[in-house]
Structure formats: structure tokens, C-alpha cells
Design a protein around this motif. Structure first.
Motif, PDB file in Angstrom:
ATOM      1  N   ALA A 168      13.904  -6.419  21.721  1.00  0.00           N
ATOM      2  CA  ALA A 168      14.154  -8.141  21.531  1.00  0.00           C
ATOM      3  C   ALA A 168      13.116  -8.370  22.167  1.00  0.00           C
ATOM      4  CB  ALA A 168      15.690  -7.908  21.946  1.00  0.00           C
ATOM      5  N   ASN A 169      12.042  -7.759  22.813  1.00  0.00           N
ATOM      6  CA  ASN A 169      10.648  -8.853  23.346  1.00  0.00           C
ATOM      7  C   ASN A 169       9.591  -8.533  22.484  1.00  0.00           C
ATOM      8  OD1 ASN A 169      12.339  -8.481  26.294  1.00  0.00           O
ATOM      9  ND2 ASN A 169      12.336  -6.241  26.008  1.00  0.00           N
ATOM     10  N   ALA A 170       9.893  -8.328  21.390  1.00  0.00           N
ATOM     11  CA  ALA A 170       8.606  -8.214  20.272  1.00  0.00           C
ATOM     12  C   ALA A 170       8.789  -9.965  20.476  1.00  0.00           C
ATOM     13  CB  ALA A 170       8.750  -7.239  19.641  1.00  0.00           C
ATOM     14  N   THR A 171       7.248 -10.164  19.933  1.00  0.00           N
ATOM     15  CA  THR A 171       7.163 -11.388  18.949  1.00  0.00           C
ATOM     16  C   THR A 171       7.658 -11.136  17.813  1.00  0.00           C
ATOM     17  OG1 THR A 171       5.123 -11.935  20.648  1.00  0.00           O
ATOM     18  CG2 THR A 171       5.549 -12.435  18.335  1.00  0.00           C
ATOM     19  N   PRO A 172       8.267 -12.322  17.243  1.00  0.00           N
ATOM     20  CA  PRO A 172       9.101 -12.310  15.983  1.00  0.00           C
ATOM     21  C   PRO A 172       8.252 -12.387  14.453  1.00  0.00           C
ATOM     22  CG  PRO A 172      10.100 -13.738  17.275  1.00  0.00           C
ATOM     23  CD  PRO A 172       9.115 -13.437  17.896  1.00  0.00           C
ATOM     24  N   ILE A 173       8.470 -11.193  13.864  1.00  0.00           N
ATOM     25  CA  ILE A 173       7.658 -10.976  12.662  1.00  0.00           C
ATOM     26  C   ILE A 173       8.349 -10.306  11.447  1.00  0.00           C
ATOM     27  CG2 ILE A 173       6.463  -9.030  13.379  1.00  0.00           C
ATOM     28  CD1 ILE A 173       4.013  -9.867  12.678  1.00  0.00           C
ATOM     29  N   GLU A 174       8.319 -10.519  10.213  1.00  0.00           N
ATOM     30  CA  GLU A 174       8.719  -9.726   9.301  1.00  0.00           C
ATOM     31  C   GLU A 174       8.107  -9.044   9.413  1.00  0.00           C
ATOM     32  OE1 GLU A 174      12.464 -10.483   5.477  1.00  0.00           O
ATOM     33  OE2 GLU A 174      11.959 -12.048   7.066  1.00  0.00           O
ATOM     34  N   ALA A 175       8.318  -7.675   8.279  1.00  0.00           N
ATOM     35  CA  ALA A 175       7.491  -6.779   7.168  1.00  0.00           C
ATOM     36  C   ALA A 175       8.945  -5.613   6.708  1.00  0.00           C
ATOM     37  CB  ALA A 175       6.859  -5.374   8.854  1.00  0.00           C
ATOM     38  N   VAL A 176       7.815  -5.976   5.794  1.00  0.00           N
ATOM     39  CA  VAL A 176       8.629  -5.869   4.276  1.00  0.00           C
ATOM     40  C   VAL A 176       7.882  -4.589   3.729  1.00  0.00           C
ATOM     41  CG1 VAL A 176      10.735  -7.554   4.199  1.00  0.00           C
ATOM     42  CG2 VAL A 176       8.502  -7.542   2.494  1.00  0.00           C
ATOM     43  N   ALA A 177       8.080  -3.291   3.108  1.00  0.00           N
ATOM     44  CA  ALA A 177       7.415  -2.808   1.951  1.00  0.00           C
ATOM     45  C   ALA A 177       8.177  -2.582   1.022  1.00  0.00           C
ATOM     46  CB  ALA A 177       7.934  -1.619   2.060  1.00  0.00           C
ATOM     47  N   VAL A 178       7.167  -2.716  -0.423  1.00  0.00           N
ATOM     48  CA  VAL A 178       7.650  -3.760  -1.798  1.00  0.00           C
ATOM     49  C   VAL A 178       6.567  -2.991  -3.072  1.00  0.00           C
ATOM     50  CG1 VAL A 178       8.888  -4.663  -1.708  1.00  0.00           C
ATOM     51  CG2 VAL A 178       7.017  -5.805  -2.197  1.00  0.00           C
ATOM     52  N   SER A 179       7.092  -2.274  -4.334  1.00  0.00           N
ATOM     53  CA  SER A 179       5.867  -2.203  -5.128  1.00  0.00           C
ATOM     54  C   SER A 179       6.402  -1.880  -6.570  1.00  0.00           C
ATOM     55  CB  SER A 179       5.792  -0.565  -5.038  1.00  0.00           C
ATOM     56  OG  SER A 179       6.951   0.103  -5.240  1.00  0.00           O
ATOM     57  N   GLY A 180       5.773  -1.874  -7.506  1.00  0.00           N
ATOM     58  CA  GLY A 180       6.243  -1.561  -9.029  1.00  0.00           C
ATOM     59  C   GLY A 180       6.415  -3.850  -8.776  1.00  0.00           C
ATOM     60  N   TRP A 181       7.639  -4.071  -9.829  1.00  0.00           N
ATOM     61  CA  TRP A 181       8.235  -5.199 -10.318  1.00  0.00           C
ATOM     62  C   TRP A 181       8.279  -6.271  -9.357  1.00  0.00           C
ATOM     63  CZ3 TRP A 181      13.352  -6.696  -9.394  1.00  0.00           C
ATOM     64  CH2 TRP A 181      13.993  -5.848  -9.486  1.00  0.00           C
ATOM     65  N   ARG A 182       9.030  -5.549  -8.465  1.00  0.00           N
ATOM     66  CA  ARG A 182       9.564  -7.095  -7.398  1.00  0.00           C
ATOM     67  C   ARG A 182       8.281  -7.326  -6.772  1.00  0.00           C
ATOM     68  NH1 ARG A 182      12.439  -3.989  -3.328  1.00  0.00           N
ATOM     69  NH2 ARG A 182      11.146  -2.128  -3.049  1.00  0.00           N
TER      70      ARG A 182
ATOM     71  N   ASP B 237       0.928  -1.295  -0.310  1.00  0.00           N
ATOM     72  CA  ASP B 237       0.452  -0.116   0.322  1.00  0.00           C
ATOM     73  C   ASP B 237       0.759   1.438   0.132  1.00  0.00           C
ATOM     74  OD1 ASP B 237      -1.808   1.680   0.382  1.00  0.00           O
ATOM     75  OD2 ASP B 237      -3.232   0.620   1.608  1.00  0.00           O
ATOM     76  N   PRO B 238       0.589   2.449  -1.274  1.00  0.00           N
ATOM     77  CA  PRO B 238       1.945   3.585  -1.005  1.00  0.00           C
ATOM     78  C   PRO B 238       1.853   4.019   0.246  1.00  0.00           C
ATOM     79  CG  PRO B 238       0.122   3.724  -3.133  1.00  0.00           C
ATOM     80  CD  PRO B 238      -0.203   2.132  -1.773  1.00  0.00           C
ATOM     81  N   GLN B 239       0.483   3.840   1.238  1.00  0.00           N
ATOM     82  CA  GLN B 239       0.318   5.026   2.761  1.00  0.00           C
ATOM     83  C   GLN B 239       1.430   4.425   3.143  1.00  0.00           C
ATOM     84  OE1 GLN B 239      -3.391   5.222   4.604  1.00  0.00           O
ATOM     85  NE2 GLN B 239      -3.989   6.136   2.165  1.00  0.00           N
ATOM     86  N   ALA B 240       1.745   2.562   3.283  1.00  0.00           N
ATOM     87  CA  ALA B 240       2.875   2.776   4.111  1.00  0.00           C
ATOM     88  C   ALA B 240       2.750   2.418   5.268  1.00  0.00           C
ATOM     89  CB  ALA B 240       4.321   3.099   3.369  1.00  0.00           C
ATOM     90  N   SER B 241       1.651   2.400   5.705  1.00  0.00           N
ATOM     91  CA  SER B 241       1.179   1.938   7.551  1.00  0.00           C
ATOM     92  C   SER B 241       1.861   1.215   7.903  1.00  0.00           C
ATOM     93  CB  SER B 241      -0.290   1.839   7.943  1.00  0.00           C
ATOM     94  OG  SER B 241      -0.740   3.841   6.722  1.00  0.00           O
ATOM     95  N   VAL B 242       1.957  -0.441   7.726  1.00  0.00           N
ATOM     96  CA  VAL B 242       2.446  -1.700   8.154  1.00  0.00           C
ATOM     97  C   VAL B 242       4.156  -0.805   8.430  1.00  0.00           C
ATOM     98  CG1 VAL B 242       2.739  -3.510   7.738  1.00  0.00           C
ATOM     99  CG2 VAL B 242       0.431  -3.170   7.092  1.00  0.00           C
ATOM    100  N   SER B 243       4.217  -0.349   7.634  1.00  0.00           N
ATOM    101  CA  SER B 243       5.835  -0.231   7.187  1.00  0.00           C
ATOM    102  C   SER B 243       6.702   0.985   8.562  1.00  0.00           C
ATOM    103  CB  SER B 243       6.453   0.221   6.728  1.00  0.00           C
ATOM    104  OG  SER B 243       6.101  -0.475   5.449  1.00  0.00           O
ATOM    105  N   THR B 244       5.681   2.212   8.761  1.00  0.00           N
ATOM    106  CA  THR B 244       5.579   3.216   9.748  1.00  0.00           C
ATOM    107  C   THR B 244       5.258   2.250  11.157  1.00  0.00           C
ATOM    108  OG1 THR B 244       4.772   4.147   8.629  1.00  0.00           O
ATOM    109  CG2 THR B 244       4.325   5.279  10.881  1.00  0.00           C
ATOM    110  N   TRP B 245       3.764   1.419  10.934  1.00  0.00           N
ATOM    111  CA  TRP B 245       4.143   0.390  12.574  1.00  0.00           C
ATOM    112  C   TRP B 245       4.830  -0.518  12.604  1.00  0.00           C
ATOM    113  CZ3 TRP B 245       3.542  -4.705  12.542  1.00  0.00           C
ATOM    114  CH2 TRP B 245       3.349  -5.169  13.583  1.00  0.00           C
TER     115      TRP B 245
END
Length: 218
Positions: free
Chosen positions: A59-73, A41-49
Motif C-alpha cells: 500500500a506504500n507504493a505510488t499508485p500505478i496500474e500495470a496490465v498485460a494483454v496480447s492479440g485481439w484484446r 511484450d511477450p517477455q512480460a517484464s513489466v508484469s513481473t516487475w
């Protein structure tokens, strides 16, 4: 075996798409699954969060990965994350451009959140048409449901008439969901015993159960 891919899609803004993505992802992660969120999403709210989460919890956070991508990737990133995780959640943009189509096409299930309002009902139809065009199963979720509303009953009939499965679990209009995100947390980390946590946990279980029953696992 590649991971399960769930795309959250809705052409109308304000339906709570990103909020659901975050809380579902962390609920699955809390159950021991390896989870990634792909933010297209261009608003990139997940990435900001996610940046806030790292700053607040570290390091105390439950492990999770978050990435922002767009276009051909987008396609290659979805494939990569699905190889490395049990569940990949895609937060798609509120339109039917190329990235949204890729996200819907890649998914085992498209989750379509909608508030019980006429405008959300109208906006939901193009999203469902996109899922049908890509031959991807869809599940409607009533979100931000008022605790007392005559409109909700009438809208429930209207959503049922769309000929698409409607989730048994409804998500209420819960302040705790937004408050948790404001602290970089998921609802189970913020208020495990509350109504919001019970609803999100029930929806997380229902989504995986429906995917399994439809044989939609890759």
C-alpha cells in the motif's frame, strides 16, 4: 477527455525499452497523474516487475496500474485504460507484428530508445518506418549512454541524420535504474537526488512538452 498514449518501441532488444517505460510511468505518477502501463511484450517484464513491486511496497507504493494483454484484446484495453488514466504507456514487443502496429497506431507519440551504437542505429530505422506508416510522431532517445565515449559523438551525428526529432535529454548508463527495478521501485523512489533521477525526470517533462507543442493530445 481520453488520456495521452505513449508507446515505447524498438525492434532491437536490449535498448532499455522496458526500463524507460517503468521509470517514466512512475515519474509521471509521482507528479500526480493517473498512469497505466500496458505490457504487450511477450517477455512480460513489466508484469513481473509489477508483481515484485506489490510484494515489496504494498500500500506504500505510488499508485500505478500495470496490465498485460496480447492479440485481439490490445485495442480494447488501450481504449479502456485511456478513458481511466491521464497517461497510458505501452511497452511494445521488439518486432513489427500486429500488436506492435496497434500500439504505434494508437499512440500520440512513439518513444524510440537506442544505445549509441551502429547496431541500434540500424535497428531503429524499421521502427521509425513503422511510425511513419502509421502517421504517428516519433522521438528518438539516446539511452544507456557511456559517460566517456568517442563513439557517442559520431553516433549522435548519425542519429540526427535520420530526420526524426532527437530528445534533448540523454539517459546515461546508470546502474541505479536497474537497481531500482530490482527492488520494485522507480528511480525517484530509489535515489531521488541522483543523476539517473534527474535525467528521467527531465525526459518525462520533455516528452509531455513535445506532445503538447505538436498538438498531439487526443
Amino acid at each position: 477527455m481520453p488520456g495521452t498514449i505513449v508507446t515505447i518501441a524498438q525492434q532491437k532488444g536490449g535498448a532499455g525499452k522496458t526500463t524507460l517505460a517503468i521509470h517514466l510511468a512512475l515519474t509521471w505518477a509521482a507528479s500526480g497523474k493517473r498512469v497505466a502501463i500496458i505490457d504487450i511484450d511477450p517477455q512480460a517484464s513489466v508484469s513481473t516487475w509489477f508483481t515484485l513491486r506489490q510484494e515489496r511496497l504494498g500500500a506504500n507504493a505510488t499508485p500505478i496500474e500495470a496490465v498485460a494483454v496480447s492479440g485481439w484484446r490490445v485495442t480494447s484495453e488501450v481504449e479502456r485504460q485511456a478513458r481511466e488514466h491521464d497517461i497510458v504507456l505501452i511497452d511494445s514487443p521488439p518486432h513489427a507484428e500486429t500488436e506492435a502496429r496497434i500500439a504505434v497506431r494508437a499512440a500520440n507519440l512513439v518513444l524510440v530508445p537506442a544505445q549509441p551504437s551502429p547496431m541500434d542505429l540500424w535497428a531503429t530505422k524499421p521502427t521509425l518506418d513503422l511510425a511513419r506508416a502509421e502517421k504517428t510522431p516519433a522521438l528518438l532517445v539516446l539511452n544507456r549512454v557511456p559517460s566517456r565515449s568517442n563513439l557517442t559523438g559520431a553516433m549522435l551525428d548519425a542519429f540526427n541524420a535520420l530526420d526524426v526529432p532527437l530528445a534533448e535529454t540523454q539517459i546515461g548508463n546508470r546502474i541505479a535504474l536497474a537497481a531500482a527495478i530490482n527492488e520494485g521501485k522507480g528511480i525517484l523512489e530509489y535515489e531521488r537526488a541522483g543523476a539517473a533521477a534527474r535525467e528521467i525526470k527531465a525526459l518525462a517533462e520533455e516528452v509531455l512538452r513535445r506532445i503538447a507543442s505538436e498538438g498531439a493530445y487526443p
